[in-house]
Scaffold this motif. Sequence first.
Motif, mmCIF file in Angstrom:
data_model
loop_
_atom_site.group_PDB
_atom_site.id
_atom_site.type_symbol
_atom_site.label_atom_id
_atom_site.label_comp_id
_atom_site.label_asym_id
_atom_site.label_seq_id
_atom_site.Cartn_x
_atom_site.Cartn_y
_atom_site.Cartn_z
ATOM 1 N N PRO A 1 6.111 6.807 23.835
ATOM 2 C CA PRO A 1 4.925 7.020 24.691
ATOM 3 C C PRO A 1 3.669 6.398 24.084
ATOM 4 C CG PRO A 1 5.469 9.040 23.527
ATOM 5 C CD PRO A 1 6.565 8.065 23.217
ATOM 6 N N VAL A 2 3.622 5.078 24.122
ATOM 7 C CA VAL A 2 2.527 4.300 23.531
ATOM 8 C C VAL A 2 2.006 3.332 24.591
ATOM 9 C CG1 VAL A 2 1.959 2.548 21.793
ATOM 10 C CG2 VAL A 2 3.444 4.471 21.182
ATOM 11 N N MET A 3 0.686 3.238 24.734
ATOM 12 C CA MET A 3 0.097 2.299 25.688
ATOM 13 C C MET A 3 -0.186 0.972 24.971
ATOM 14 S SD MET A 3 -2.270 4.467 28.330
ATOM 15 C CE MET A 3 -3.479 5.127 27.186
ATOM 16 N N GLU A 4 0.870 0.155 24.842
ATOM 17 C CA GLU A 4 0.759 -1.076 24.069
ATOM 18 C C GLU A 4 -0.263 -2.057 24.628
ATOM 19 O OE1 GLU A 4 3.708 0.033 25.265
ATOM 20 O OE2 GLU A 4 5.220 0.122 23.666
ATOM 21 N N LYS A 5 -0.367 -2.123 25.949
ATOM 22 C CA LYS A 5 -1.242 -3.140 26.541
ATOM 23 C C LYS A 5 -2.725 -2.878 26.281
ATOM 24 C CE LYS A 5 1.260 -2.712 30.308
ATOM 25 N NZ LYS A 5 1.811 -2.859 31.672
ATOM 26 N N PRO A 6 -3.247 -1.684 26.558
ATOM 27 C CA PRO A 6 -4.648 -1.441 26.208
ATOM 28 C C PRO A 6 -4.905 -1.474 24.705
ATOM 29 C CG PRO A 6 -3.637 0.539 27.130
ATOM 30 C CD PRO A 6 -2.690 -0.585 27.366
ATOM 31 N N LEU A 7 -3.899 -1.092 23.901
ATOM 32 C CA LEU A 7 -4.074 -1.190 22.457
ATOM 33 C C LEU A 7 -4.113 -2.657 22.025
ATOM 34 C CD1 LEU A 7 -1.746 1.698 21.229
ATOM 35 C CD2 LEU A 7 -4.242 1.616 21.107
ATOM 36 N N GLY A 8 -3.315 -3.493 22.678
ATOM 37 C CA GLY A 8 -3.354 -4.920 22.393
ATOM 38 C C GLY A 8 -4.714 -5.514 22.725
ATOM 39 N N GLU A 9 -5.308 -5.054 23.820
ATOM 40 C CA GLU A 9 -6.656 -5.500 24.185
ATOM 41 C C GLU A 9 -7.668 -5.044 23.142
ATOM 42 O OE1 GLU A 9 -8.272 -5.504 28.398
ATOM 43 O OE2 GLU A 9 -9.359 -3.784 27.561
ATOM 44 N N ALA B 1 0.861 -1.191 0.000
ATOM 45 C CA ALA B 1 0.000 0.000 0.000
ATOM 46 C C ALA B 1 0.892 1.234 0.000
ATOM 47 C CB ALA B 1 -0.928 -0.016 1.212
ATOM 48 N N PRO B 2 1.444 1.600 -1.150
ATOM 49 C CA PRO B 2 2.437 2.689 -1.221
ATOM 50 C C PRO B 2 1.929 4.026 -0.695
ATOM 51 C CG PRO B 2 2.403 1.421 -3.266
ATOM 52 C CD PRO B 2 1.228 0.965 -2.464
ATOM 53 N N GLU B 3 0.614 4.186 -0.608
ATOM 54 C CA GLU B 3 0.080 5.464 -0.143
ATOM 55 C C GLU B 3 0.156 5.626 1.372
ATOM 56 O OE1 GLU B 3 -3.452 2.605 0.034
ATOM 57 O OE2 GLU B 3 -1.626 2.879 -1.145
ATOM 58 N N THR B 4 0.480 4.545 2.074
ATOM 59 C CA THR B 4 0.445 4.615 3.543
ATOM 60 C C THR B 4 1.646 5.366 4.122
ATOM 61 O OG1 THR B 4 0.206 3.329 5.589
ATOM 62 C CG2 THR B 4 1.722 2.469 3.956
ATOM 63 N N GLN B 5 1.408 5.982 5.253
ATOM 64 C CA GLN B 5 2.467 6.471 6.132
ATOM 65 C C GLN B 5 2.345 5.676 7.432
ATOM 66 O OE1 GLN B 5 2.789 10.853 6.418
ATOM 67 N NE2 GLN B 5 1.207 10.922 4.832
ATOM 68 N N LEU B 6 3.453 5.448 8.110
ATOM 69 C CA LEU B 6 3.369 4.641 9.322
ATOM 70 C C LEU B 6 4.521 4.950 10.285
ATOM 71 C CD1 LEU B 6 5.688 2.387 8.619
ATOM 72 C CD2 LEU B 6 3.828 1.288 7.385
ATOM 73 N N LYS B 7 4.338 4.511 11.514
ATOM 74 C CA LYS B 7 5.355 4.640 12.554
ATOM 75 C C LYS B 7 5.367 3.328 13.340
ATOM 76 C CE LYS B 7 4.428 9.630 13.179
ATOM 77 N NZ LYS B 7 5.707 10.206 12.702
ATOM 78 N N VAL B 8 6.579 2.887 13.752
ATOM 79 C CA VAL B 8 6.693 1.637 14.515
ATOM 80 C C VAL B 8 7.182 1.944 15.934
ATOM 81 C CG1 VAL B 8 7.147 0.324 12.424
ATOM 82 C CG2 VAL B 8 9.068 1.149 13.780
ATOM 83 N N PHE B 9 6.688 1.150 16.883
ATOM 84 C CA PHE B 9 7.001 1.408 18.292
ATOM 85 C C PHE B 9 7.246 0.107 19.059
ATOM 86 C CE2 PHE B 9 3.898 4.646 16.893
ATOM 87 C CZ PHE B 9 4.680 5.792 17.026
ATOM 88 N N VAL B 10 8.280 0.136 19.898
ATOM 89 C CA VAL B 10 8.548 -0.971 20.817
ATOM 90 C C VAL B 10 8.902 -0.406 22.180
ATOM 91 C CG1 VAL B 10 9.832 -3.103 21.243
ATOM 92 C CG2 VAL B 10 9.540 -2.286 18.916
ATOM 93 N N ASP B 11 7.931 -0.218 23.034
ATOM 94 C CA ASP B 11 8.173 0.006 24.461
ATOM 95 C C ASP B 11 8.825 1.336 24.832
ATOM 96 O OD1 ASP B 11 8.098 -0.727 27.160
ATOM 97 O OD2 ASP B 11 10.083 -1.613 27.074
ATOM 98 N N THR B 12 9.734 1.839 24.013
ATOM 99 C CA THR B 12 10.484 3.034 24.400
ATOM 100 C C THR B 12 9.764 4.330 24.034
ATOM 101 O OG1 THR B 12 11.732 2.875 22.328
ATOM 102 C CG2 THR B 12 12.722 1.893 24.279
#
Length: 353
Positions: free
Chosen positions: A142-150, A129-140
């Motif tokens: 300011p992302v609430m991974e656990k509620p997002l995982g839920e 999907a060449p039109e997409t923009q994105l960002k990747v995050f691992v723990d470091t």
Amino acid sequence: MVNKPDNMSLEQRLKAKAHELGFVSVGIAPAEDDALRAQRLHQWLDDGMHGDMGWMEDRADVRQGPQSMWPEARSVIALGMSYTPEVDPFALESDPDHARISVYAQGRDYHDTVKKALKALARWLCAEAPETQLKVFVDTAPVMEKPLGEAAGLGWQGKHTNLVSREHGSWLFLGAIYTTLELAADTDHADLCGSCRACQDACPTDAFPEPYRLDARRCISYLTIEHKGAIPEEFREAIGNRIYGCDDCLAVCPWNKFAQASARHRAFAPREDLVAPRLDELLALDDAAFRAKFSGSPIKRIGRGRFVRNCLIAAGNSGNRALLPQVEALVGDADAVVAEAAVWARGRLSGSP
């Protein structure tokens, strides 16, 4: 390579690619902020339960939701890698000669492994999907991974505040990709804790004032990893021989019975020297030896001072007087926190202050 048959949606191909890259769980959630999650975060911070983790408070407004960080985000791809242990995390509980290191820190640093796979998945998605923009995050970030995982259906936030999976128990490393794509969201996961309170009862320091609420200031993982100063004396005996983190609330979760060590990512296989390390050998580490030993390990980030401080607490709890010469040698350490812990450990082992 992921096949691209006409009957597979982008979401289906994305999930297949994620599994190919080593993720055992993947789901999609909307990127909109959630008012209830934001309110809970701010209340937790207002109550001071983050201790001296000032970075959580500094970026709270960004942390409260995906679009607070990046207004253009439309979907969140939540992912999990398994680190299910083969050995009982309680195996060394009563062993005074050896130290306990949290399961997650016995292998390679998960940040590197998860982020590498996330970037590979991101490259694949950009090609699809060449039109997409994105960002990747691992723990470091300011992302609430656990509620997002839920929200993405990976599992639910248990009473110990960590994500619980029906298939992988409490043993998942989490990562996230924010994207401008409008992806079909998965159903959020129901809470299956029921009346169980095993994790609450297992905590050695009573770090849970109520279910689903952690007071980090009392948590052994926080005290041995994030906390930089002297560990409060009221918690030292309860720490036992834990020198980096604590698995107790995770390890007693009944859902772990479905977790299979065979699902664990190969990068997280434990190093032999970190499964049951000897306290006397760890107390002897100077800065250079510490850095060499823990190269590539998440333990390296706390530095020699905090690490030896933790080992001294374990030594003081061991009752092993054979450790007294090493403890005594650290009483004059240049690091004041190390020296204070050595004085305490000496008093415990010698029976005098």
